[in-house]
Design a protein around this motif. Structure first.
Motif, PDB file in Angstrom:
ATOM      1  N   SER A  44      22.650  -6.147  25.403  1.00 19.95           N
ATOM      2  CA  SER A  44      22.087  -4.983  26.066  1.00 19.95           C
ATOM      3  C   SER A  44      21.410  -5.437  27.354  1.00 19.95           C
ATOM      4  CB  SER A  44      21.072  -4.289  25.168  1.00 19.95           C
ATOM      5  OG  SER A  44      19.948  -5.138  24.961  1.00 19.95           O
ATOM      6  N   ASN A  45      21.029  -4.489  28.190  1.00 17.46           N
ATOM      7  CA  ASN A  45      20.314  -4.845  29.418  1.00 17.46           C
ATOM      8  C   ASN A  45      19.019  -5.587  29.108  1.00 17.46           C
ATOM      9  OD1 ASN A  45      22.234  -3.688  31.094  1.00 17.46           O
ATOM     10  ND2 ASN A  45      21.225  -1.695  31.104  1.00 17.46           N
ATOM     11  N   GLY A  46      18.322  -5.137  28.070  1.00 13.99           N
ATOM     12  CA  GLY A  46      17.078  -5.799  27.688  1.00 13.99           C
ATOM     13  C   GLY A  46      17.305  -7.217  27.213  1.00 13.99           C
ATOM     14  N   GLN A  47      18.352  -7.435  26.421  1.00 11.35           N
ATOM     15  CA  GLN A  47      18.642  -8.786  25.946  1.00 11.35           C
ATOM     16  C   GLN A  47      19.044  -9.702  27.100  1.00 11.35           C
ATOM     17  OE1 GLN A  47      21.593  -7.523  23.053  1.00 11.35           O
ATOM     18  NE2 GLN A  47      20.286  -8.198  21.354  1.00 11.35           N
ATOM     19  N   LEU A  48      19.840  -9.173  28.030  1.00 12.94           N
ATOM     20  CA  LEU A  48      20.227  -9.981  29.189  1.00 12.94           C
ATOM     21  C   LEU A  48      19.004 -10.390  29.991  1.00 12.94           C
ATOM     22  CD1 LEU A  48      22.411 -11.157  31.072  1.00 12.94           C
ATOM     23  CD2 LEU A  48      22.463  -8.926  32.225  1.00 12.94           C
ATOM     24  N   SER A  49      18.009  -9.511  30.065  1.00 13.12           N
ATOM     25  CA  SER A  49      16.815  -9.823  30.853  1.00 13.12           C
ATOM     26  C   SER A  49      16.093 -11.050  30.320  1.00 13.12           C
ATOM     27  CB  SER A  49      15.863  -8.626  30.869  1.00 13.12           C
ATOM     28  OG  SER A  49      15.300  -8.398  29.596  1.00 13.12           O
ATOM     29  N   PHE A  50      16.200 -11.328  28.994  1.00 15.68           N
ATOM     30  CA  PHE A  50      15.585 -12.537  28.453  1.00 15.68           C
ATOM     31  C   PHE A  50      16.215 -13.786  29.083  1.00 15.68           C
ATOM     32  CE2 PHE A  50      14.562  -9.706  24.787  1.00 15.68           C
ATOM     33  CZ  PHE A  50      13.185  -9.843  24.850  1.00 15.68           C
ATOM     34  N   GLY A  51      17.531 -13.771  29.217  1.00 11.85           N
ATOM     35  CA  GLY A  51      18.203 -14.900  29.839  1.00 11.85           C
ATOM     36  C   GLY A  51      17.820 -15.059  31.299  1.00 11.85           C
ATOM     37  N   LEU A  52      17.759 -13.939  32.043  1.00  4.36           N
ATOM     38  CA  LEU A  52      17.408 -14.006  33.460  1.00  4.36           C
ATOM     39  C   LEU A  52      15.962 -14.444  33.652  1.00  4.36           C
ATOM     40  CD1 LEU A  52      19.252 -10.804  34.726  1.00  4.36           C
ATOM     41  CD2 LEU A  52      20.073 -13.166  34.646  1.00  4.36           C
ATOM     42  N   LEU A  53      15.084 -14.014  32.760  1.00  2.00           N
ATOM     43  CA  LEU A  53      13.694 -14.469  32.825  1.00  2.00           C
ATOM     44  C   LEU A  53      13.594 -15.961  32.514  1.00  2.00           C
ATOM     45  CD1 LEU A  53      11.797 -11.503  31.143  1.00  2.00           C
ATOM     46  CD2 LEU A  53      11.606 -12.251  33.523  1.00  2.00           C
ATOM     47  N   ALA A  54      14.446 -16.449  31.612  1.00  4.44           N
ATOM     48  CA  ALA A  54      14.453 -17.882  31.309  1.00  4.44           C
ATOM     49  C   ALA A  54      14.856 -18.693  32.543  1.00  4.44           C
ATOM     50  CB  ALA A  54      15.404 -18.182  30.154  1.00  4.44           C
ATOM     51  N   LEU A  55      15.832 -18.186  33.286  1.00  8.68           N
ATOM     52  CA  LEU A  55      16.243 -18.865  34.521  1.00  8.68           C
ATOM     53  C   LEU A  55      15.062 -18.923  35.496  1.00  8.68           C
ATOM     54  CD1 LEU A  55      19.582 -18.149  36.381  1.00  8.68           C
ATOM     55  CD2 LEU A  55      17.505 -18.777  37.578  1.00  8.68           C
ATOM     56  N   THR A  56      14.373 -17.783  35.638  1.00  9.36           N
ATOM     57  CA  THR A  56      13.211 -17.750  36.521  1.00  9.36           C
ATOM     58  C   THR A  56      12.119 -18.692  36.033  1.00  9.36           C
ATOM     59  OG1 THR A  56      13.702 -15.440  37.016  1.00  9.36           O
ATOM     60  CG2 THR A  56      11.497 -16.234  37.569  1.00  9.36           C
ATOM     61  N   LEU A 102      22.026 -19.118  25.335  1.00  8.08           N
ATOM     62  CA  LEU A 102      22.080 -18.691  26.729  1.00  8.08           C
ATOM     63  C   LEU A 102      20.705 -18.832  27.379  1.00  8.08           C
ATOM     64  CD1 LEU A 102      23.696 -17.360  29.061  1.00  8.08           C
ATOM     65  CD2 LEU A 102      22.890 -15.143  28.201  1.00  8.08           C
ATOM     66  N   VAL A 103      19.671 -18.431  26.675  1.00  9.05           N
ATOM     67  CA  VAL A 103      18.307 -18.569  27.188  1.00  9.05           C
ATOM     68  C   VAL A 103      17.993 -20.035  27.475  1.00  9.05           C
ATOM     69  CG1 VAL A 103      15.867 -18.365  26.556  1.00  9.05           C
ATOM     70  CG2 VAL A 103      17.424 -16.451  26.141  1.00  9.05           C
ATOM     71  N   ALA A 104      18.371 -20.919  26.549  1.00 12.89           N
ATOM     72  CA  ALA A 104      18.062 -22.344  26.699  1.00 12.89           C
ATOM     73  C   ALA A 104      18.786 -22.951  27.895  1.00 12.89           C
ATOM     74  CB  ALA A 104      18.423 -23.087  25.417  1.00 12.89           C
ATOM     75  N   VAL A 105      20.078 -22.658  28.040  1.00 11.33           N
ATOM     76  CA  VAL A 105      20.835 -23.295  29.118  1.00 11.33           C
ATOM     77  C   VAL A 105      20.474 -22.693  30.480  1.00 11.33           C
ATOM     78  CG1 VAL A 105      22.718 -24.050  27.637  1.00 11.33           C
ATOM     79  CG2 VAL A 105      22.850 -21.797  28.732  1.00 11.33           C
TER      80      VAL A 105
END
Length: 385
Positions: A44-56, A102-105
């Motif tokens: 979902s958009n919310g789940q994807l945001s966790f990955g993008l926040l991890a990148l940040t 995904l969050v980790a990488v």
């Protein structure tokens, strides 16, 4: 300069330009394949945001160490390994089988991305000193070119029906190999530092660093707003067809790229203070006109002026940070980047939240006010004596 020194300077400039293109291409390819990663994992958009926040988060954490590492070892020693690591670290997100992985990488990708960002800007400042004239704006222009190339590569692989993994693997491995060749042409370390690490030079957080970091923040909020909200404004608020609405960001991007390639010439003629002051005025007038007139052609022209105005802000801030204290250039750039890059992340969210309350046209007044702030704060970029 002697012929040998002149050739070395030219080769170093080309090498730094390549590393800016490299980071732009990797970033553009990743951005183009985010929808494919989202679809493959069923996020979902919310789940994807966790990955993008991890990148940040990786970028922010990486900045804490990248500056000191660059100052201790020298940008030439850090730049090539950081480039190879960034190219390889962008591959695993394309193959991550679960959201936690995904969050980790993505955190790892952000971590090494920060090292490359700081090292290439620090080495760019060194090349500027050798040339004796501004070059940083054109370096950042090469990053913009790389972003367009990466987006094109991502679009081509998507059109061919290939997944995110093959896109990122092909891009990353190719650029990693090329970076090994480009790294051979960087400026050498000074003789006293060639055989021993440089002393650790810790730059304190000063009021001046925070101020120019906020100037970068203001510029990057504007860039983030243009990425996320120009098409929405044209389509939903001005009633433009979707194809026309997409022109808003395209025109903004092209104007910004052109402005960056003109920036070095302009800063030689005007100086960094007058250039940033004029750029802030242009950005303020451009976006304000787009919002106040409320006609599609005028709005698109306003976004072009907004892009031209923002084009030279961040390069001048990074150049000022790197030149303020050359012994601590890496850490100064990292500190400014930490403040500035927050604008790319927080800006679109702040504008989105404000739009829920006052509407999108009024919310886009925030970047207008920040552009005006850049105008009045331009004096902070005055070179040290």
């Amino acid at each position: 300069m002697s012929d040998a020194a002149s050739l070395q300077a030219v080769n170093a400039r080309r090498a730094v330009s390549f590393f800016f293109v490299l980071l732009g291409t990797v970033s553009g390819a990743w951005a183009a394949r985010i929808p494919a990663v989202k679809n493959d994992l069923g996020l979902s958009n919310g789940q994807l945001s966790f990955g993008l926040l991890a990148l940040t988060g990786g970028l922010v954490v990486g900045m804490r160490f990248a500056g000191r590492l660059t100052d201790r070892l020298g940008s030439a020693r850090v730049l090539t390994p950081a480039a190879v690591a960034t190219c390889l670290a962008v591959i695993p997100p394309g193959y991550a089988p679960t959201l936690p992985l995904l969050v980790a990488v993505l955190f790892l990708y952000g971590l090494v991305n920060a090292s490359l960002d700081v090292a290439m800007n620090a080495h760019g400042v060194e090349v500027e000193r050798v040339y004796g004239r501004p070059l940083m704006s054109s370096f950042h222009g090469m990053y913009s070119v790389g972003g367009l190339v990466g987006a094109g590569v991502g679009g081509l692989f998507a059109w061919l029906g290939l997944g995110a993994g093959p896109t990122l693997a092909t891009t990353g491995i190719t650029l990693a190999l090329a970076s090994l060749l480009a790294g051979r042409h960087l400026l050498p370390l000074p003789p006293r530092a060639a055989d021993a690490p440089r002393p650790a030079a810790r730059a304190r957080w000063s009021g001046w660093i925070v101020l120019i970091g906020v100037v970068a923040f203001a510029g990057l909020v504007g860039e983030g707003a243009a990425v996320d909200w120009t098409a929405v404004y044209l389509f939903e608020d001005l009633g433009a067809p979707q194809g026309v609405a997409a022109l808003g960001f395209a025109v903004f991007s092209l104007a910004m790229t052109a402005g960056r390639f003109a920036g070095d010439h302009l800063v030689r003629r005007l100086g960094p203070v007058r250039l940033v002051r004029c750029s802030g005025l242009l950005a303020t007038a451009g976006l304000a006109t787009a919002l106040l007139v409320g006609r599609v052609p005028v709005a698109i022209a306003g976004f072009a002026l907004f892009g031209l105005g923002l084009a030279t802000i961040v390069p001048q801030v990074f150049s000022a940070a790197g030149n303020h204290d050359p012994a601590r250039a890496g850490e100064s750039i990292a500190q400014v980047a930490t403040v500035g890059y927050t604008g790319l992340v927080a800006g679109p969210a702040i504008i989105g939240g404000a739009a829920e309350v006052v509407g999108l046209p009024a919310a886009l007044g925030i970047p207008v006010l920040l552009a005006a702030f850049m105008t009045v704060s331009a004096g902070a970029l005055r070179p040290p004596r």
